[in-house]
Design an enzyme around this catalytic site. Structure first.
Site, PDB file in Angstrom:
ATOM      1  N   ASP A  32       0.835  -1.207   0.000  1.00  0.00           N
ATOM      2  CA  ASP A  32       0.000   0.000   0.000  1.00  0.00           C
ATOM      3  C   ASP A  32       0.866   1.252   0.000  1.00  0.00           C
ATOM      4  O   ASP A  32       0.567   2.240  -0.677  1.00  0.00           O
ATOM      5  CB  ASP A  32      -0.908   0.028   1.245  1.00  0.00           C
ATOM      6  N   GLU A  34       3.949   1.619  -1.158  1.00  0.00           N
ATOM      7  CA  GLU A  34       4.563   1.838  -2.482  1.00  0.00           C
ATOM      8  C   GLU A  34       3.537   2.430  -3.441  1.00  0.00           C
ATOM      9  O   GLU A  34       3.811   3.402  -4.149  1.00  0.00           O
ATOM     10  CB  GLU A  34       5.067   0.504  -3.052  1.00  0.00           C
ATOM     11  N   ASP A  36       0.811   4.151  -2.797  1.00  0.00           N
ATOM     12  CA  ASP A  36       0.505   5.554  -2.470  1.00  0.00           C
ATOM     13  C   ASP A  36       1.628   6.483  -2.913  1.00  0.00           C
ATOM     14  O   ASP A  36       1.387   7.590  -3.395  1.00  0.00           O
ATOM     15  CB  ASP A  36       0.294   5.713  -0.956  1.00  0.00           C
ATOM     16  N   SER A  81     -33.126  -8.017 -20.218  1.00  0.00           N
ATOM     17  CA  SER A  81     -32.926  -8.786 -18.994  1.00  0.00           C
ATOM     18  C   SER A  81     -33.247 -10.240 -19.328  1.00  0.00           C
ATOM     19  O   SER A  81     -33.481 -10.582 -20.482  1.00  0.00           O
ATOM     20  CB  SER A  81     -33.768  -8.243 -17.853  1.00  0.00           C
ATOM     21  N   LEU A  82     -33.237 -11.103 -18.322  1.00  0.00           N
ATOM     22  CA  LEU A  82     -33.400 -12.526 -18.578  1.00  0.00           C
ATOM     23  C   LEU A  82     -34.692 -13.034 -17.959  1.00  0.00           C
ATOM     24  O   LEU A  82     -35.115 -12.544 -16.917  1.00  0.00           O
ATOM     25  CB  LEU A  82     -32.229 -13.294 -17.956  1.00  0.00           C
ATOM     26  N   GLU A 110     -23.141 -19.311 -15.101  1.00  0.00           N
ATOM     27  CA  GLU A 110     -22.456 -18.207 -14.417  1.00  0.00           C
ATOM     28  C   GLU A 110     -23.216 -17.851 -13.156  1.00  0.00           C
ATOM     29  O   GLU A 110     -24.410 -18.138 -13.060  1.00  0.00           O
ATOM     30  CB  GLU A 110     -22.414 -16.961 -15.325  1.00  0.00           C
ATOM     31  N   LYS A 112     -25.299 -15.372 -10.949  1.00  0.00           N
ATOM     32  CA  LYS A 112     -26.090 -14.170 -11.187  1.00  0.00           C
ATOM     33  C   LYS A 112     -25.731 -13.187 -10.072  1.00  0.00           C
ATOM     34  O   LYS A 112     -26.133 -13.354  -8.921  1.00  0.00           O
ATOM     35  CB  LYS A 112     -27.587 -14.498 -11.174  1.00  0.00           C
ATOM     36  N   ASP A 114     -25.627 -10.015  -7.775  1.00  0.00           N
ATOM     37  CA  ASP A 114     -26.695  -9.129  -7.317  1.00  0.00           C
ATOM     38  C   ASP A 114     -26.190  -7.686  -7.286  1.00  0.00           C
ATOM     39  O   ASP A 114     -25.628  -7.227  -6.295  1.00  0.00           O
ATOM     40  CB  ASP A 114     -27.129  -9.586  -5.913  1.00  0.00           C
ATOM     41  N   ARG A 133     -28.544   0.423 -17.246  1.00  0.00           N
ATOM     42  CA  ARG A 133     -29.487  -0.239 -18.142  1.00  0.00           C
ATOM     43  C   ARG A 133     -30.716   0.642 -18.398  1.00  0.00           C
ATOM     44  O   ARG A 133     -31.241   0.668 -19.505  1.00  0.00           O
ATOM     45  CB  ARG A 133     -29.916  -1.571 -17.506  1.00  0.00           C
ATOM     46  N   GLU A 167     -21.817  -6.407 -14.540  1.00  0.00           N
ATOM     47  CA  GLU A 167     -22.538  -6.032 -13.334  1.00  0.00           C
ATOM     48  C   GLU A 167     -21.639  -5.222 -12.414  1.00  0.00           C
ATOM     49  O   GLU A 167     -20.479  -5.579 -12.205  1.00  0.00           O
ATOM     50  CB  GLU A 167     -22.976  -7.319 -12.609  1.00  0.00           C
ATOM     51  N   TYR A 219     -19.619  -9.802 -18.172  1.00  0.00           N
ATOM     52  CA  TYR A 219     -20.112 -11.107 -18.621  1.00  0.00           C
ATOM     53  C   TYR A 219     -20.772 -11.109 -20.004  1.00  0.00           C
ATOM     54  O   TYR A 219     -21.344 -12.107 -20.406  1.00  0.00           O
ATOM     55  CB  TYR A 219     -21.096 -11.681 -17.597  1.00  0.00           C
ATOM     56  N   LYS A 284     -26.411 -19.852 -20.161  1.00  0.00           N
ATOM     57  CA  LYS A 284     -26.378 -19.273 -21.511  1.00  0.00           C
ATOM     58  C   LYS A 284     -25.908 -20.313 -22.517  1.00  0.00           C
ATOM     59  O   LYS A 284     -24.926 -21.019 -22.248  1.00  0.00           O
ATOM     60  CB  LYS A 284     -25.378 -18.094 -21.559  1.00  0.00           C
ATOM     61  N   LYS A 308     -33.343 -18.418 -10.250  1.00  0.00           N
ATOM     62  CA  LYS A 308     -33.255 -17.616  -9.012  1.00  0.00           C
ATOM     63  C   LYS A 308     -33.336 -18.528  -7.794  1.00  0.00           C
ATOM     64  O   LYS A 308     -34.190 -19.412  -7.741  1.00  0.00           O
ATOM     65  CB  LYS A 308     -34.427 -16.614  -8.953  1.00  0.00           C
ATOM     66  N   CYS A 402     -57.573  -0.514  22.839  1.00  0.00           N
ATOM     67  CA  CYS A 402     -56.432   0.095  22.143  1.00  0.00           C
ATOM     68  C   CYS A 402     -55.209   0.064  23.067  1.00  0.00           C
ATOM     69  O   CYS A 402     -55.296   0.477  24.225  1.00  0.00           O
ATOM     70  CB  CYS A 402     -56.765   1.527  21.758  1.00  0.00           C
ATOM     71  N   CYS A 405     -54.541   4.106  23.874  1.00  0.00           N
ATOM     72  CA  CYS A 405     -55.458   4.991  24.603  1.00  0.00           C
ATOM     73  C   CYS A 405     -56.536   4.219  25.356  1.00  0.00           C
ATOM     74  O   CYS A 405     -57.409   4.809  25.974  1.00  0.00           O
ATOM     75  CB  CYS A 405     -56.083   6.003  23.648  1.00  0.00           C
ATOM     76  N   CYS A 420     -59.213   1.238  16.373  1.00  0.00           N
ATOM     77  CA  CYS A 420     -59.397   2.102  17.529  1.00  0.00           C
ATOM     78  C   CYS A 420     -60.241   3.273  17.034  1.00  0.00           C
ATOM     79  O   CYS A 420     -59.820   4.003  16.126  1.00  0.00           O
ATOM     80  CB  CYS A 420     -58.050   2.614  18.041  1.00  0.00           C
ATOM     81  N   CYS A 425     -56.600   9.449  19.473  1.00  0.00           N
ATOM     82  CA  CYS A 425     -55.598   8.482  19.955  1.00  0.00           C
ATOM     83  C   CYS A 425     -54.207   8.935  19.491  1.00  0.00           C
ATOM     84  O   CYS A 425     -53.986   9.147  18.287  1.00  0.00           O
ATOM     85  CB  CYS A 425     -55.920   7.095  19.399  1.00  0.00           C
TER      86      CYS A 425
HETATM   87  S1  IVH Z   1     -26.455 -11.829 -18.948  1.00  0.00           S
HETATM   88  C1  IVH Z   1     -28.545 -10.660 -22.741  1.00  0.00           C
HETATM   89  N1  IVH Z   1     -25.042 -12.672 -16.893  1.00  0.00           N
HETATM   90  O1  IVH Z   1     -29.266 -10.182 -14.243  1.00  0.00           O
HETATM   91  C2  IVH Z   1     -27.724 -10.984 -21.567  1.00  0.00           C
HETATM   92  N2  IVH Z   1     -26.766 -11.106 -16.465  1.00  0.00           N
HETATM   93  O2  IVH Z   1     -32.132 -10.778 -15.124  1.00  0.00           O
HETATM   94  C3  IVH Z   1     -28.121 -10.230 -20.388  1.00  0.00           C
HETATM   95  N3  IVH Z   1     -26.919 -10.404 -14.107  1.00  0.00           N
HETATM   96  O3  IVH Z   1     -29.935  -7.415 -16.282  1.00  0.00           O
HETATM   97  C4  IVH Z   1     -27.487 -10.421 -19.122  1.00  0.00           C
HETATM   98  N4  IVH Z   1     -25.260 -11.643 -13.362  1.00  0.00           N
HETATM   99  O4  IVH Z   1     -28.139  -7.176 -14.441  1.00  0.00           O
HETATM  100  C5  IVH Z   1     -26.056 -11.884 -17.302  1.00  0.00           C
HETATM  101  N5  IVH Z   1     -23.666 -13.492 -15.212  1.00  0.00           N
HETATM  102  C6  IVH Z   1     -24.670 -12.701 -15.602  1.00  0.00           C
HETATM  103  C7  IVH Z   1     -25.369 -11.882 -14.696  1.00  0.00           C
HETATM  104  C8  IVH Z   1     -26.436 -11.088 -15.165  1.00  0.00           C
HETATM  105  C9  IVH Z   1     -26.200 -10.746 -13.039  1.00  0.00           C
HETATM  106  C10 IVH Z   1     -28.071  -9.478 -14.071  1.00  0.00           C
HETATM  107  C11 IVH Z   1     -28.067  -8.398 -15.114  1.00  0.00           C
HETATM  108  C12 IVH Z   1     -29.305  -8.609 -15.930  1.00  0.00           C
HETATM  109  C13 IVH Z   1     -30.163  -9.421 -15.011  1.00  0.00           C
HETATM  110  C14 IVH Z   1     -31.053 -10.328 -15.834  1.00  0.00           C
END
Ligand code: IVH
Length: 665
Positions: A32, A34, A36, A81-82, A110, A112, A114, A133, A167, A219, A284, A308, A402, A405, A420, A425
């Site tokens: 750290d 070095e 800095d 989104s998925l 992969e 997912k 958060d 997004r 992400e 990703y 995927k 999920k 109550c 009161c 009540c 009250c």
């Molecule tokens: S692929 C077309 N890969 O999950 C491909 N999404 O419900 C689109 N997310 O909006 C996304 N980890 O914010 C992909 N390994 C991952 C992910 C991922 C988290 C999120 C992302 C996306 C949402 C989809």
């Protein structure tokens, strides 16, 4: 080349590599101290030699750039989104569909992550912009904050044009430390890593984002064909080679449904030990040709799904069931739990809704119960573990009076809730205040449930108008435990700011029986001002879509109740905006709800045009100055309005001030 430039280049390369080793490879190569030392040397050289300034220098990562609003960015390709699935049978269906299309069932699994997705754009190898997004079509430019994320390269080893997606997330430990600090500062805690990451990336001041220590995983490569890439796995490898943080340890090439299932089983065990939060698995199709063949629906790619995890359940003891009184007098039983952490936050209470709910779940005081977070946020008691009963548990008994009161409770025919009936009250009053300040109503940051309760008990706030007199107690507030100059000033500023909210917020905040935030908006759009509503008849209300006889009656009675009218008058006198601020909800705290008068010649735009803009933002622009005028805008050669404004002590803005505001809208 100049020696200085050489040294600058050397330091930049060195620091970039150290960042990469530390943040992407998780393998520090400098101490750290070095690090800095080199960073400071580079900062000094750049300061003394601005001719060598560069937007991708690692010194730009410390934050400091402040923007005044987020620019909109249209995505070159939609950010989809998925589709979510929740059990293995749905993954089996997905797999069947793939096989039916004659696609080889080879997938990349992969984590997912958060967090929130981001699109990064590089031109000639330099980071040009980064966007959220948004709605998938248009996002917001967050470049100034993204630059502070150390695992995102500012420049690439090749001079290419490329977009990558991934992400942004907040590591678990970072949230823990951040929330500890926020608790000390008496600030609301972030509920989870996703909210914290989103809140950090939506900061105008990049210093704040820099302090939040966000991280990234990349990703997705939207245009793989441009780089001669044939599979998703190759795309991940390529992005890794370019210096992006790719989740190599987690990503796995699998074949068929059994291997997907095995992957899910493996990570379900590892999930808690990861330094970041994941909420599922993304599956995927690996071949990009097959991805193309499968195509998209309007919302989702057909070649990927997100599995999920089920909401997490944990066990704890139901210590007690206590009753609270809402602003309408409704009585709610609440579970008091031994504090327990569910998905990253501590749960101590959970609503049990009503008597029937408790009886249906057969809960007894002293039970071991399972808790989960519905929608990842609201804690819920799932069930009592009856097999763990010892015989010491106590039956639940609904109260008759109550808890505040002591008035006898009433229950209407056919309804599940007790009320009540005492309108005086104190609990109802506190709840009414809490409701008025809540997010969907006046949205006063810093006036949360517990603080309002404290202020009520201390006598600072008894009725709604008292909120606006809190400023008279500034010194008392500063002396309260957990407060300081800054938090009190922030609170007072939030209260002032709320005065210019659009009508629907006040309307909802007033707590008219049966009027939710959506109906309040419908009413505000229809009537435009509270004055118009005061004059409306029962039939006028009834004529509005979504309003039936009960709501029409509630509204009419509210606006003809003497006490309520006094409250409305008091709020008007305080200067609370009672007008609807426009269809598009254009809002700016410096303008909206204010009464302006324009005088003199303005250089930057005509008075009519300026009036129109001000009105778009829910201000009024009138021609004569009175006590009610908030601001007089003064151009060249102002007339007598200027003298009058000075006489009345009204705020005066010059051209520069209003131009600055208009430019920033
Ligand atoms: S692929 C077309 N890969 O999950 C491909 N999404 O419900 C689109 N997310 O909006 C996304 N980890 O914010 C992909 N390994 C991952 C992910 C991922 C988290 C999120 C992302 C996306 C949402 C989809």
């Amino acid at each position: 080349m100049d020696e200085i430039k050489k040294r600058i280049d050397y330091l930049r390369t060195l620091i970039n590599k150290a960042n990469y080793d530390y943040y992407v490879l998780d393998n520090p190569t400098l101490t750290d101290q070095e690090f800095d030392k080199y960073l400071r040397e580079l900062e000094v050289l750049e300061k003394n030699h601005p001719e060598y300034d560069s937007s991708d220098s690692p010194t730009k990562r410390v934050g400091g750039e402040v923007i005044d609003k987020f620019k909109k960015v249209k995505h070159q390709l939609p950010m989809l989104s998925l589709p979510d699935v929740f059990d293995i049978s749905e993954i089996e269906e997905f797999n069947k569909r793939i096989v039916k299309e004659n696609v080889e069932p080879i997938y990349v699994c992969e984590y997912k992550i958060d967090g929130l997705s981001v699109s990064l754009h590089y031109e000639k190898g330099k980071l040009i912009y980064a966007a959220t997004r948004g709605d998938g079509i248009v996002g917001e430019d967050i470049t100034h904050n993204v630059k502070t994320i150390k695992s995102i390269p500012l420049s690439l080893p090749e001079d290419i044009d490329i977009e990558v997606r991934g992400e942004i997330f907040m590591p678990k430990k970072v949230l823990e430390v951040l929330n500890e600090q926020r608790a000390k500062d008496n600030l609301p805690l972030f509920q989870n890593v996703r909210n914290a990451a989103a809140g950090s990336i939506r900061q105008l001041d990049s210093k704040i984002a820099a302090e939040r220590k966000l991280d990234s995983f990349i990703y997705h490569l939207p245009n793989p064909q441009d780089y001669g890439i044939k599979t998703h796995q190759e795309a991940l490898d390529y992005m890794k080679k370019l210096g992006f943080k790719v989740n190599e340890k987690a990503n796995k090439l699998v074949k068929g449904i059994n291997e997907i299932e095995a992957y899910i089983n493996d990570i379900t065990n590892e999930r808690d030990s990861l330094p970041y939060e994941i909420d599922g698995v993304v599956i995927k199709v690996n071949s990009l040709e097959s991805q193309q063949l499968l195509g998209f629906t309007s919302k989702y790619p057909k070649w990927a799904i997100a599995y999920k995890f089920p909401a997490k359940e944990v066990l704890t003891k139901l210590q007690d069931i206590i009753f609270t009184v809402g602003r309408t007098g409704r009585i709610t039983p609440n579970a008091v739990l031994d504090p327990v952490i569910v998905m990253g936050s501590t749960v101590k209470r959970a609503t049990l809704h009503n008597e029937d709910y408790v009886l249906m779940k057969d809960l007894k005081i002293g039970d071991i119960v399972s808790i989960r977070k519905a929608g990842d946020v609201i804690p819920e008691v799932v069930e009592a573990k009856k097999e763990r009963r010892t015989g010491e548990e106590k039956d639940f008994v609904m109260i008759d009076n109550c808890p505040i009161c002591n008035t006898l409770l009433i229950k209407k025919e056919g309804q599940v809730d007790y009320y009540c009936p005492n309108i005086l009250c104190p609990a109802r009053k506190v709840e009414g205040l809490i409701h008025y300040c809540s997010r969907k109503a006046m949205n006063i940051d810093g006036l949360g449930d517990e603080i309002i309760e404290d202020f009520y008990n201390m006598g600072f706030i008894k009725v709604i108008p008292d909120i606006y007199s809190l400023k008279d107690y500034r010194q008392d507030l500063i002396e309260l435990e957990g407060y300081g100059n800054k938090s009190v000033d922030n609170l007072l500023a939030a209260i002032e700011e709320s005065k210019s909210n659009s009508l629907e917020r006040v309307l909802f905040g007033l707590g008219i029986s049966g009027i939710g935030d959506k109906t309040a908006l419908t009413l505000a759009k229809k009537f435009k001002s509270l004055d118009n509503m005061l004059e409306a008849s029962y039939e006028d209300f009834l004529n509005i879509d979504d309003i039936g006889p009960t709501l029409a009656k509630n509204l009419y009675e509210f606006f003809h109740n003497e006490e309520k009218l006094e409250l409305i008058d008091a709020l008007k006198a305080i200067g609370i905006n009672m007008n609807f601020l426009g269809e598009e909800g254009k809002y700016d705290y410096r303008i909206s709800g204010k009464k302006f008068v324009l005088t003199g010649t303005l250089e930057f735009m005509g008075r009519d045009e300026l009036s129109r803009i001000l009105e778009d933002y829910g201000a009024t622009a009138s021609s004569s100055v009175s006590k009610k005028t908030d601001v007089v805008i003064v151009g060249e050669n102002p007339g007598s309005k200027y003298d009058k404004a000075r006489e009345l002590g009204i705020e005066i803005w010059n051209e520069e001030r209003i131009k600055g505001i208009i430019d920033s809208l």
